[in-house]
Design a protein around this motif. Structure first.
Motif, PDB file in Angstrom:
ATOM      1  N   GLN A 143       0.824  -1.213   0.000  1.00 33.44           N
ATOM      2  CA  GLN A 143       0.000   0.000   0.000  1.00 33.44           C
ATOM      3  C   GLN A 143       0.853   1.255   0.000  1.00 33.44           C
ATOM      4  O   GLN A 143       0.505   2.254  -0.609  1.00 33.44           O
ATOM      5  CB  GLN A 143      -0.925   0.010   1.221  1.00 33.44           C
ATOM      6  CG  GLN A 143      -2.162  -0.831   1.001  1.00 33.44           C
ATOM      7  CD  GLN A 143      -2.987  -0.938   2.255  1.00 33.44           C
ATOM      8  OE1 GLN A 143      -2.807  -1.861   3.031  1.00 33.44           O
ATOM      9  NE2 GLN A 143      -3.858   0.007   2.471  1.00 33.44           N
ATOM     10  N   VAL A 144       1.982   1.200   0.725  1.00 35.71           N
ATOM     11  CA  VAL A 144       2.901   2.332   0.735  1.00 35.71           C
ATOM     12  C   VAL A 144       3.641   2.418  -0.590  1.00 35.71           C
ATOM     13  O   VAL A 144       3.787   3.492  -1.179  1.00 35.71           O
ATOM     14  CB  VAL A 144       3.890   2.191   1.914  1.00 35.71           C
ATOM     15  CG1 VAL A 144       4.924   3.282   1.875  1.00 35.71           C
ATOM     16  CG2 VAL A 144       3.137   2.207   3.229  1.00 35.71           C
ATOM     17  N   TYR A 178       8.368  -5.196   8.492  1.00 40.29           N
ATOM     18  CA  TYR A 178       7.069  -5.890   8.425  1.00 40.29           C
ATOM     19  C   TYR A 178       7.203  -7.317   8.942  1.00 40.29           C
ATOM     20  O   TYR A 178       6.692  -8.266   8.353  1.00 40.29           O
ATOM     21  CB  TYR A 178       6.512  -5.860   6.995  1.00 40.29           C
ATOM     22  CG  TYR A 178       5.980  -4.495   6.602  1.00 40.29           C
ATOM     23  CD1 TYR A 178       4.714  -4.094   6.997  1.00 40.29           C
ATOM     24  CD2 TYR A 178       6.745  -3.604   5.855  1.00 40.29           C
ATOM     25  CE1 TYR A 178       4.217  -2.840   6.658  1.00 40.29           C
ATOM     26  CE2 TYR A 178       6.261  -2.350   5.509  1.00 40.29           C
ATOM     27  CZ  TYR A 178       4.993  -1.984   5.907  1.00 40.29           C
ATOM     28  OH  TYR A 178       4.507  -0.751   5.572  1.00 40.29           O
ATOM     29  N   ARG A 179       7.945  -7.438  10.057  1.00 43.61           N
ATOM     30  CA  ARG A 179       8.149  -8.773  10.622  1.00 43.61           C
ATOM     31  C   ARG A 179       6.814  -9.353  11.061  1.00 43.61           C
ATOM     32  O   ARG A 179       5.882  -8.619  11.395  1.00 43.61           O
ATOM     33  CB  ARG A 179       9.094  -8.697  11.815  1.00 43.61           C
ATOM     34  CG  ARG A 179       8.549  -7.875  12.972  1.00 43.61           C
ATOM     35  CD  ARG A 179       9.587  -7.722  14.068  1.00 43.61           C
ATOM     36  NE  ARG A 179       9.136  -6.761  15.080  1.00 43.61           N
ATOM     37  CZ  ARG A 179       8.446  -7.101  16.162  1.00 43.61           C
ATOM     38  NH1 ARG A 179       8.100  -8.355  16.369  1.00 43.61           N
ATOM     39  NH2 ARG A 179       8.082  -6.174  17.041  1.00 43.61           N
ATOM     40  N   ASP A 221      10.854   1.636   9.268  1.00 38.50           N
ATOM     41  CA  ASP A 221       9.957   2.103  10.325  1.00 38.50           C
ATOM     42  C   ASP A 221       8.991   1.009  10.760  1.00 38.50           C
ATOM     43  O   ASP A 221       8.540   0.993  11.904  1.00 38.50           O
ATOM     44  CB  ASP A 221       9.128   3.300   9.827  1.00 38.50           C
ATOM     45  CG  ASP A 221       9.965   4.556   9.722  1.00 38.50           C
ATOM     46  OD1 ASP A 221      11.089   4.552  10.258  1.00 38.50           O
ATOM     47  OD2 ASP A 221       9.500   5.530   9.101  1.00 38.50           O
ATOM     48  N   SER A 222       8.644   0.130   9.844  1.00 34.12           N
ATOM     49  CA  SER A 222       7.679  -0.921  10.164  1.00 34.12           C
ATOM     50  C   SER A 222       8.384  -2.201  10.599  1.00 34.12           C
ATOM     51  O   SER A 222       7.819  -3.293  10.511  1.00 34.12           O
ATOM     52  CB  SER A 222       6.798  -1.198   8.948  1.00 34.12           C
ATOM     53  OG  SER A 222       6.228  -0.013   8.484  1.00 34.12           O
ATOM     54  N   GLU A 223       9.620  -2.049  11.070  1.00 32.34           N
ATOM     55  CA  GLU A 223      10.414  -3.186  11.562  1.00 32.34           C
ATOM     56  C   GLU A 223      10.426  -4.322  10.548  1.00 32.34           C
ATOM     57  O   GLU A 223      10.169  -5.484  10.876  1.00 32.34           O
ATOM     58  CB  GLU A 223       9.880  -3.649  12.920  1.00 32.34           C
ATOM     59  CG  GLU A 223       9.904  -2.514  13.951  1.00 32.34           C
ATOM     60  CD  GLU A 223       9.271  -2.923  15.278  1.00 32.34           C
ATOM     61  OE1 GLU A 223       9.379  -4.117  15.630  1.00 32.34           O
ATOM     62  OE2 GLU A 223       8.693  -2.054  15.941  1.00 32.34           O
ATOM     63  N   GLN A 262      12.520   3.503   3.724  1.00 36.72           N
ATOM     64  CA  GLN A 262      12.330   4.132   5.035  1.00 36.72           C
ATOM     65  C   GLN A 262      11.084   3.568   5.726  1.00 36.72           C
ATOM     66  O   GLN A 262      11.102   3.254   6.914  1.00 36.72           O
ATOM     67  CB  GLN A 262      12.189   5.645   4.871  1.00 36.72           C
ATOM     68  CG  GLN A 262      12.048   6.399   6.187  1.00 36.72           C
ATOM     69  CD  GLN A 262      13.309   6.300   7.010  1.00 36.72           C
ATOM     70  OE1 GLN A 262      14.362   6.791   6.629  1.00 36.72           O
ATOM     71  NE2 GLN A 262      13.215   5.632   8.153  1.00 36.72           N
ATOM     72  N   ASP A 263      10.003   3.419   4.969  1.00 36.91           N
ATOM     73  CA  ASP A 263       8.777   2.890   5.564  1.00 36.91           C
ATOM     74  C   ASP A 263       8.977   1.459   6.046  1.00 36.91           C
ATOM     75  O   ASP A 263       8.461   1.072   7.095  1.00 36.91           O
ATOM     76  CB  ASP A 263       7.625   2.932   4.548  1.00 36.91           C
ATOM     77  CG  ASP A 263       6.365   2.301   5.124  1.00 36.91           C
ATOM     78  OD1 ASP A 263       5.687   2.976   5.917  1.00 36.91           O
ATOM     79  OD2 ASP A 263       6.082   1.120   4.814  1.00 36.91           O
TER      80      ASP A 263
END
Lengths: 433, 298
Positions: free
Chosen positions: A387-388, A427-428, A423-425, A419-420
């Motif tokens: 989505q990002v 997506y773990r 920031d979202s680790e 970067q996203d």
């Protein structure tokens, strides 16, 4: 006779109103033996709504032990409504959602795998594109009744008048270089030189869906699919930059019709229209025998195209996953798929249904879409970051289309995506709490 | 003033309670939430545990080229639109304030754009700005310049897109301020004009020394409302240009909505709205100061 018809249509309407508004008094009395399956779907075109409600009604008649209760929600804010329901754990047993959101739902642990729930025969009959798109972490989480097809419609008369070769199969596609020649030849015979419709009047997701195949055909991608953590090497690599420069050039040399009235192709202002299956009925009506369907140009690694549409999944908290899967299996029956694709024109999702579809079977006018879905379509990156990614790519596309430095725009987009992800680790996976 | 709201005045508090509750619930609480969330890593519906990241989002957005561009766009928009819209509104109000037959029709016509939803107006104006020689504006300019005008794609031209949106905004907004001015104009006593005429003032002098000074409070109101509204610029951008081309029409609110709802970056979006809030707060304080100074002088 006439009166009877009117009477039945009133009964049907009354039934619809009751089912949709779901007034407490109108709700069928909960039967102790009956399993209730709640379903949420998007409120599509009128034809799609009718077909879906009809299928639910017939399912309920066929399986007296189960009662499917369907709620249709407006399409505009559909995903936000689902997200709000997910936050308060109010999602129904069966959920319909648009393709780009699948991986987010899986990441949020909202869905359960369908591998063991859907009959193996049903799974085997599905198009490979449906399986690819619905799979994450090696599990099948979603299935669709139909898929989308993306290609180029051509005006045969105009193409032939300009002496242009008309490709017939995916492997036969114009190369990017050849395509530039095609545009020049067409422009020579055209009043204003704008000979290509890229649906520049569309919004949002269209630009990722329609133009990331160019990057993929050149050998790049939106994100490195080995681990879904890095974007710069593929999105801003040499291949992607060159492909997007070619596209920028089409805009800058005036080949692209802005198409504000969405009528460039049907009014024969342009000879080529880069769009999906949904335009076929309108185009066929306007052009008749002059209409041909072509694959997208090949930028080096073979012609590539997009795919994906609305999908169905089962809530992780579903009270009765087996009955829910039974409902999904019934939606995937050939006759149900065909009655749906008849009204929305999409590519049927199973091979059996395709063989029975006049548009899509071997020799049908839209057969190319099926061939593409079997060999050259690229699924959306299977990561919650999609989505990002798509939002950032759309922004970069706007910059490129308007003449920005391609390399810089793509580097900036890749950096924002990475970067996203940080920031979202990364997506773990987060275990269900 | 202060006596009315002392804590021993129970009835007063009681009567204000419904409004205050609404204010706290729908303005205060969301504000505090936005403030808190802007220091976290929150993403919409993310399963990740919430952690505090301090001022990271503020540091990032203040270095983000698109956000800075959005701030600049908002500033340019306000600097151009506020005087232009206020001026147009005053002009229209003066025109329709004449006591001629049929004036009601004109007042209604000028006010009409205000009651249309912005979504509708934006779609209509997209068609008006159509590129190519057949677009309304393009063909109008062609006639006006005796054929020298080259057709422009206004909404996709980095230099013309923001001005194009300004024109729509002024066209839509001026009607409302016109009504406010009209009320102000009708408040001015006819005797003042009579006196001015006796002193030999011509129409310009009457406007300059009677009308304009009497409209001071109205003007201050109109200017402050228009300023705040122009910083809130969103609808036209969302529908007409999506912030493009080349971010020429990106605005602070548009960027916040894009971050929070398109990219699920709630925390980043919250930080943007906080920056927006601080700007509007400063403007309001500045304007209130001006008003109170004027009052003291008056």
């Amino acid at each position: 006779m006439q009166n009877k018809k009117i009477f039945y249509s009133y009964v049907a309407r009354l039934f619809l109103i009751c089912a949709l508004i779901a007034l407490p008094g109108c709700k069928p009395k909960a039967d102790a033996n009956k399993q209730l399956i709640t379903v949420w779907a998007h409120s599509g075109q009128e034809g799609e709504r009718k077909v879906l409600i009809n299928q639910v009604t017939r399912f309920n008649l066929e399986f007296p032990d189960t009662h499917v209760e369907i709620t249709l929600l407006p399409e505009g804010s559909y995903n936000s409504q689902l997200q709000s329901a997910a936050l308060s754990h109010d999602l129904p047993d069966v959920i319909e959602f648009d393709g780009p959101f699948l991986y987010g739902y899986v990441w949020q642990n909202q869905l359960q795998p369908l591998d063991d729930l859907l009959p193996a025969a049903v799974q085997a009959d599905l198009l490979p594109s449906i399986i690819k798109q619905g799979t994450m972490h090696d599990h099948l989480f979603a299935v669709g009744m139909f898929d989308s097809g993306l290609g180029m419609y051509g005006n045969k008369a105009l193409l032939e008048a300009a002496g242009i070769r008309i490709p017939a199969t995916v492997n036969d596609a114009w190369t990017a270089k050849e395509f530039n020649q095609v545009l020049k030849k067409l422009a020579a015979k055209d009043q204003d030189g704008a000979v290509l419709d890229l649906k520049a009047n569309y919004r949002g997701e269209w630009f990722t869906y329609a133009f990331s195949p160019i990057i993929q055909s050149a050998g790049g991608d939106l994100i490195d699919r080995r681990n879904y953590l890095h974007a710069d090497s593929v999105l801003a690599g040499k291949e992607a930059v060159n492909a997007m420069k070619t596209l920028q050039n089409w805009f800058q040399q005036g080949s692209v019709d802005p198409n504000l009235d969405d009528a460039a192709f049907v009014e024969e202002r342009v000879a080529l229209s880069w769009v999906g299956h949904w335009e076929y009925p309108r185009y066929a009506k306007a052009l008749g025998d002059k209409l041909v369907l072509l694959p997208l140009p090949d930028f080096g690694q073979g012609s590539k195209t997009g795919q994906g549409s609305w999908q169905w999944g089962i809530n992780a908290d579903a009270r009765n996953p087996k009955a829910a899967a039974q409902f999904l299996a019934s939606l995937l029956r050939p006759e149900n798929i065909l009655s749906m694709t008849e009204v929305n024109g999409a590519v049927p999702a199973t091979k059996t249904a395709i063989a029975r579809s006049p548009l899509y079977r071997e020799g049908g006018p839209l057969r190319l879409f099926v061939d593409q879905l079997q060999q050259s379509s690229v699924e959306r990156p299977r990561t919650p970051a999609y989505q990002v990614i798509t939002s950032i790519f759309q922004q970069a596309f706007d910059e490129i289309r308007n003449g920005a430095d391609v390399r810089k725009a793509l580097h900036q987009a890749a950096a924002a995506i990475e970067q996203d992800i940080i920031d979202s680790e990364d997506y773990r996976s987060v275990p269900r709490s | 003033m202060n006596n009315q709201f002392r804590s021993d005045n129970r009835v007063g508090w009681l009567m204000a309670a419904p409004a205050l509750t609404g204010l706290a619930l729908f303005i205060g609480l969301p504000f505090l939430l936005a403030l808190t969330l802007s220091f976290t890593n929150l993403k919409l519906a993310s399963p990740l545990p919430l952690t505090f990241v301090g001022l990271q989002h503020y540091a990032r957005i203040l270095q983000d080229r698109v956000f800075l561009r959005a701030l600049l766009n908002n500033l340019i928009f306000a600097v151009v639109v506020v005087p232009l819209q206020t001026g147009c509104a005053l002009l229209l109000a003066l025109l329709v304030n004449r006591k001629l037959p049929g004036m009601v029709v004109f007042r209604t016509l000028f006010f009409l754009p205000v009651i249309f939803p912005f979504a509708l107006i934006s779609v209509v104006w997209i068609l008006i700005y159509a590129p190519g020689p057949n677009g309304v504006i393009n063909s109008l300019f062609e006639v006006l310049t005796f054929g020298f005008w080259q057709p422009q794609d206004f909404l996709h031209n980095p230099y013309l897109a923001l001005p194009a949106i300004m024109v729509v905004s002024v066209w839509q907004g001026a009607g409302f301020q016109m009504i406010v001015y009209l009320a102000g104009l009708q408040d001015i006593s006819e005797e003042l004009y009579e006196a001015a005429r006796l002193d030999g003032a011509n129409s310009w002098q009457q406007f300059r020394y009677v009308t304009f000074p009497c409209l001071r409070n109205t003007t201050l109101f109109v200017v402050s409302v228009t300023t705040i509204l122009s910083f809130r610029l969103f609808d036209q951008v969302q529908i007409m240009t999506k912030g493009g081309p080349l971010n020429a029409t990106a605005t602070v609110v548009f960027e916040a909505v894009r971050a929070a709802f398109e990219r699920q970056q709630i925390a980043r979006g919250s930080a943007m709205t906080l920056v927006f809030f601080i700007i509007v707060l400063c403007l309001t304080i500045f304007q209130r100061r001006m008003v109170s100074e004027e009052r003291r002088v008056g």
